[in-house]
Motif scaffolding. Sequence first.
Motif, PDB file in Angstrom:
ATOM      1  N   VAL A 172       0.846  -1.200   0.000  1.00 35.88           N
ATOM      2  CA  VAL A 172       0.000   0.000   0.000  1.00 35.88           C
ATOM      3  C   VAL A 172       0.879   1.248   0.000  1.00 35.88           C
ATOM      4  N   LEU A 173       0.304   2.351  -0.502  1.00 29.94           N
ATOM      5  CA  LEU A 173       0.933   3.664  -0.434  1.00 29.94           C
ATOM      6  C   LEU A 173       0.107   4.545   0.486  1.00 29.94           C
ATOM      7  N   ASP A 174       0.783   5.376   1.293  1.00 31.92           N
ATOM      8  CA  ASP A 174       0.021   6.263   2.176  1.00 31.92           C
ATOM      9  C   ASP A 174      -0.592   7.432   1.410  1.00 31.92           C
ATOM     10  N   LYS A 175      -0.093   7.705   0.190  1.00 31.14           N
ATOM     11  CA  LYS A 175      -0.662   8.767  -0.653  1.00 31.14           C
ATOM     12  C   LYS A 175      -0.654   8.280  -2.097  1.00 31.14           C
ATOM     13  N   LYS A 176      -1.655   8.637  -2.855  1.00 29.87           N
ATOM     14  CA  LYS A 176      -1.706   8.271  -4.266  1.00 29.87           C
ATOM     15  C   LYS A 176      -1.582   9.488  -5.182  1.00 29.87           C
ATOM     16  N   ARG A 177      -1.482  10.661  -4.562  1.00 27.88           N
ATOM     17  CA  ARG A 177      -1.319  11.896  -5.336  1.00 27.88           C
ATOM     18  C   ARG A 177      -0.393  12.813  -4.552  1.00 27.88           C
ATOM     19  N   VAL A 178       0.789  13.093  -5.108  1.00 33.04           N
ATOM     20  CA  VAL A 178       1.799  13.867  -4.395  1.00 33.04           C
ATOM     21  C   VAL A 178       2.455  14.867  -5.343  1.00 33.04           C
ATOM     22  N   PHE A 179       3.237  15.775  -4.756  1.00 28.56           N
ATOM     23  CA  PHE A 179       4.053  16.700  -5.533  1.00 28.56           C
ATOM     24  C   PHE A 179       5.452  16.102  -5.746  1.00 28.56           C
ATOM     25  N   VAL A 180       6.160  16.646  -6.702  1.00 31.49           N
ATOM     26  CA  VAL A 180       7.547  16.237  -6.933  1.00 31.49           C
ATOM     27  C   VAL A 180       8.349  16.427  -5.647  1.00 31.49           C
ATOM     28  N   ASN A 181       9.136  15.409  -5.279  1.00 32.13           N
ATOM     29  CA  ASN A 181      10.029  15.420  -4.109  1.00 32.13           C
ATOM     30  C   ASN A 181       9.293  15.373  -2.773  1.00 32.13           C
ATOM     31  N   GLU A 182       7.974  15.112  -2.815  1.00 30.14           N
ATOM     32  CA  GLU A 182       7.223  14.919  -1.574  1.00 30.14           C
ATOM     33  C   GLU A 182       7.335  13.459  -1.135  1.00 30.14           C
ATOM     34  N   ALA A 183       7.408  13.223   0.157  1.00 29.06           N
ATOM     35  CA  ALA A 183       7.613  11.871   0.672  1.00 29.06           C
ATOM     36  C   ALA A 183       6.352  11.016   0.520  1.00 29.06           C
ATOM     37  N   ILE A 184       6.551   9.781   0.026  1.00 31.54           N
ATOM     38  CA  ILE A 184       5.502   8.763  -0.014  1.00 31.54           C
ATOM     39  C   ILE A 184       6.017   7.560   0.775  1.00 31.54           C
ATOM     40  N   THR A 185       5.151   6.928   1.570  1.00 33.84           N
ATOM     41  CA  THR A 185       5.551   5.736   2.310  1.00 33.84           C
ATOM     42  C   THR A 185       4.953   4.498   1.644  1.00 33.84           C
ATOM     43  N   GLY A 282       8.670 -29.257   3.928  1.00 36.23           N
ATOM     44  CA  GLY A 282       8.807 -27.855   3.567  1.00 36.23           C
ATOM     45  C   GLY A 282       8.803 -27.653   2.053  1.00 36.23           C
ATOM     46  N   LYS A 283       8.392 -26.468   1.662  1.00 27.94           N
ATOM     47  CA  LYS A 283       8.441 -26.140   0.238  1.00 27.94           C
ATOM     48  C   LYS A 283       8.672 -24.641   0.084  1.00 27.94           C
ATOM     49  N   THR A 284       9.205 -24.260  -1.074  1.00 31.82           N
ATOM     50  CA  THR A 284       9.484 -22.861  -1.373  1.00 31.82           C
ATOM     51  C   THR A 284       8.297 -22.267  -2.126  1.00 31.82           C
ATOM     52  N   VAL A 285       7.783 -21.155  -1.632  1.00 32.29           N
ATOM     53  CA  VAL A 285       6.652 -20.501  -2.274  1.00 32.29           C
ATOM     54  C   VAL A 285       7.049 -19.077  -2.645  1.00 32.29           C
ATOM     55  N   SER A 286       6.445 -18.571  -3.700  1.00 32.01           N
ATOM     56  CA  SER A 286       6.673 -17.192  -4.138  1.00 32.01           C
ATOM     57  C   SER A 286       5.323 -16.489  -4.206  1.00 32.01           C
ATOM     58  N   VAL A 287       5.205 -15.360  -3.521  1.00 32.19           N
ATOM     59  CA  VAL A 287       3.961 -14.595  -3.519  1.00 32.19           C
ATOM     60  C   VAL A 287       4.264 -13.178  -3.984  1.00 32.19           C
ATOM     61  N   LYS A 288       3.268 -12.582  -4.652  1.00 31.51           N
ATOM     62  CA  LYS A 288       3.472 -11.248  -5.218  1.00 31.51           C
ATOM     63  C   LYS A 288       2.331 -10.322  -4.812  1.00 31.51           C
ATOM     64  N   SER A 289       2.665  -9.034  -4.718  1.00 30.00           N
ATOM     65  CA  SER A 289       1.656  -8.018  -4.407  1.00 30.00           C
ATOM     66  C   SER A 289       1.048  -7.493  -5.700  1.00 30.00           C
ATOM     67  N   LYS A 290      -0.018  -6.738  -5.570  1.00 28.20           N
ATOM     68  CA  LYS A 290      -0.642  -6.104  -6.731  1.00 28.20           C
ATOM     69  C   LYS A 290       0.139  -4.841  -7.109  1.00 28.20           C
ATOM     70  N   PRO A 291       0.196  -4.511  -8.408  1.00 28.92           N
ATOM     71  CA  PRO A 291       0.853  -3.246  -8.813  1.00 28.92           C
ATOM     72  C   PRO A 291       0.102  -2.050  -8.251  1.00 28.92           C
ATOM     73  N   LEU A 292       0.812  -0.963  -8.057  1.00 35.06           N
ATOM     74  CA  LEU A 292       0.223   0.271  -7.533  1.00 35.06           C
ATOM     75  C   LEU A 292       0.530   1.422  -8.478  1.00 35.06           C
ATOM     76  N   SER A 293      -0.289   2.444  -8.428  1.00 32.06           N
ATOM     77  CA  SER A 293      -0.050   3.626  -9.257  1.00 32.06           C
ATOM     78  C   SER A 293      -0.077   4.870  -8.382  1.00 32.06           C
ATOM     79  N   VAL A 294       0.659   5.887  -8.817  1.00 31.97           N
ATOM     80  CA  VAL A 294       0.719   7.148  -8.086  1.00 31.97           C
ATOM     81  C   VAL A 294       0.826   8.288  -9.091  1.00 31.97           C
ATOM     82  N   GLU A 295       0.126   9.379  -8.814  1.00 26.91           N
ATOM     83  CA  GLU A 295       0.178  10.566  -9.666  1.00 26.91           C
ATOM     84  C   GLU A 295       1.089  11.594  -9.002  1.00 26.91           C
ATOM     85  N   VAL A 296       2.101  12.040  -9.745  1.00 27.90           N
ATOM     86  CA  VAL A 296       3.057  13.025  -9.232  1.00 27.90           C
ATOM     87  C   VAL A 296       2.800  14.357  -9.925  1.00 27.90           C
ATOM     88  N   LEU A 297       2.449  15.365  -9.135  1.00 25.81           N
ATOM     89  CA  LEU A 297       2.126  16.685  -9.670  1.00 25.81           C
ATOM     90  C   LEU A 297       3.361  17.568  -9.735  1.00 25.81           C
TER      91      LEU A 297
END
Length: 612
Positions: A172-185, A282-297
Amino acid sequence: MKKSEIKKIEIKRLEKKSFKVLILLFSILYSLFSAIYAEININASVDKNTVNFGDSIILQVVVSGDVSNIPKPELPSLTDFNVYSSGTSQNISFVNGQVSSSVTYNFILSPNKPGKFTIGAVSLIVAGKKYSTAPINIEVLPSGSSPSQKQVNLPQTDISSQHNREIFVTAVLDKKRVFVNEAITYTFRFFTARNLYSNPEYRPPNFTGFMVEDLPPQKNYQTIIDGKRYNVIEIKTALFATSPGNYNLGEASLLASVRDFTNDPFGNFFDDDFFKGFFDGGKTVSVKSKPLSVEVLPLPSENKPANFSSAVGSYDIKSSADKSEVEVNNPITLTVTISGFGNVKSILEPKFPNIAGVRKYDTISSVNISKSNYKVSGSKTFNTVIVPLNPGYVIIPEFEFSYFNPSEKEYKRIKSNSIKIKVKPSTGSSSVKLPVASSGINIIEQDIRFIKTNIGKKSDNKTIFLVSNIIFIISVLIFLASFSCNRYNYFISKNYSLIKSRRAFKEFEKSIKNLIKNGVKSEEFYGGIYESLIKYISDKTRMAVSGYTFGEMENILLKKNLNADNIKEIKEILENANFMRFAPSVKGSIDFKAEATKIKETVRNIEKGWRI
């Protein structure tokens, strides 16, 4: 006075002058060698020696000595902790024209289990001499009534679709719309209802277009989803966009080895936890997250200050001088500190005001980064030496700094305080007083009385001049060597990625050589081959390709002017290494030396034809 006597007096004066030159040159040499071999001190400390499991410890390593001769200290083996670097800070002072400094390295240690542990000696080698810290004892207490992590209630928005799975990840992203050089977590979480056999391998998504700061420590806790208890590993990363646009953050993945009960031949008879833990393979498993998008103003152009230099966040500025009163031609160190929340590393030096009657030297900057509470903050300090040339008062005007505050969506201008320094005339004597006598003849007779008649051979005087010249030449050579070394270090610091690219094959060759030094297992050998080749590609392309699919990697290699045949050879090596390290059932003796030589020669040929 006879000509011979005058000549003797002149020779005597020349000898005294030569002796003074010798003393001066020896002093210069002593100062140079003292600076080169300045004593290094190293100390290590922790913020607490007792901690609950699930919490973290801050380890600080402070190295002091000559700023140009401080290498990075080497940490001991810390297998019982997850270790994260949380930045460095540097303090520089100028005392009597000498530069002294200390560098503080900050690390965050997250314990893997309760118990009593010892942090071994942190070591440092300078000019062949080893410096070490004292060991530190740590006690990790169980959290609550059991040694498991604390329970946390998570928002269900990002996990509702995964509730019926025993192993899954979210991002997850804490913000989906930010300014250039603004922090996103960016927050990545790994959920498992099964026990792990080993530490999972996290592969972050492609963060192209962002400056990246890791946010330690990794969190370990438990949560309950629909009545099922999950162990959770949480990793946070701070992102700062470098330009406006719409960005897609790809999949993050995680590779883990977990217990496997699906092939239980004994049915439900052995469903007891004891038998499960005993019989499963035991076995080796691989799990993936969903892609995310962000708009940078883009940053607004309206009301943008003329001195704005891309700083985004919330900041403060202060200035100070190390002296309020000084004599003419003595140095003053001005310190300007900009501190606050945001991408501190990107802060540029504020414009130095014009100050009449002073000589200005180059500015030295240092950065102190803090990641407390998973927020990037800190300070950037600029030290400038000035020398007043005239007596009176020197007024240091206010330093002005501008930044964009994203929460208020407006530009801010802040100023430091002005500084007034009193400059006194120099107390050094500019003339030499000579004795006055009433009779010149008497003075001459008195001087001649103290002149030795045995001046020495002419060759002795030549020897003195020769030694003086040799010492002078050595001093000049040492100065030139020191200057060249500093320039080389400056070039390295400014062109680090370029240097890494040029040294990529040598580093690859070295890592391959280390693989076959001692007895090595097949999976370790091919795992090392895989990691070494990935590092080689990352260094050559100046991009971190770890975690990329080969399709993504192929696009990067094509853009970096690698031909299709070489790309095919790289793909074959990676696929073969991946297959061999995850295929322990493959039997038969393998000549690791011959295999390593073959791979090395293939990469060598790629290196020869690769022009970036």
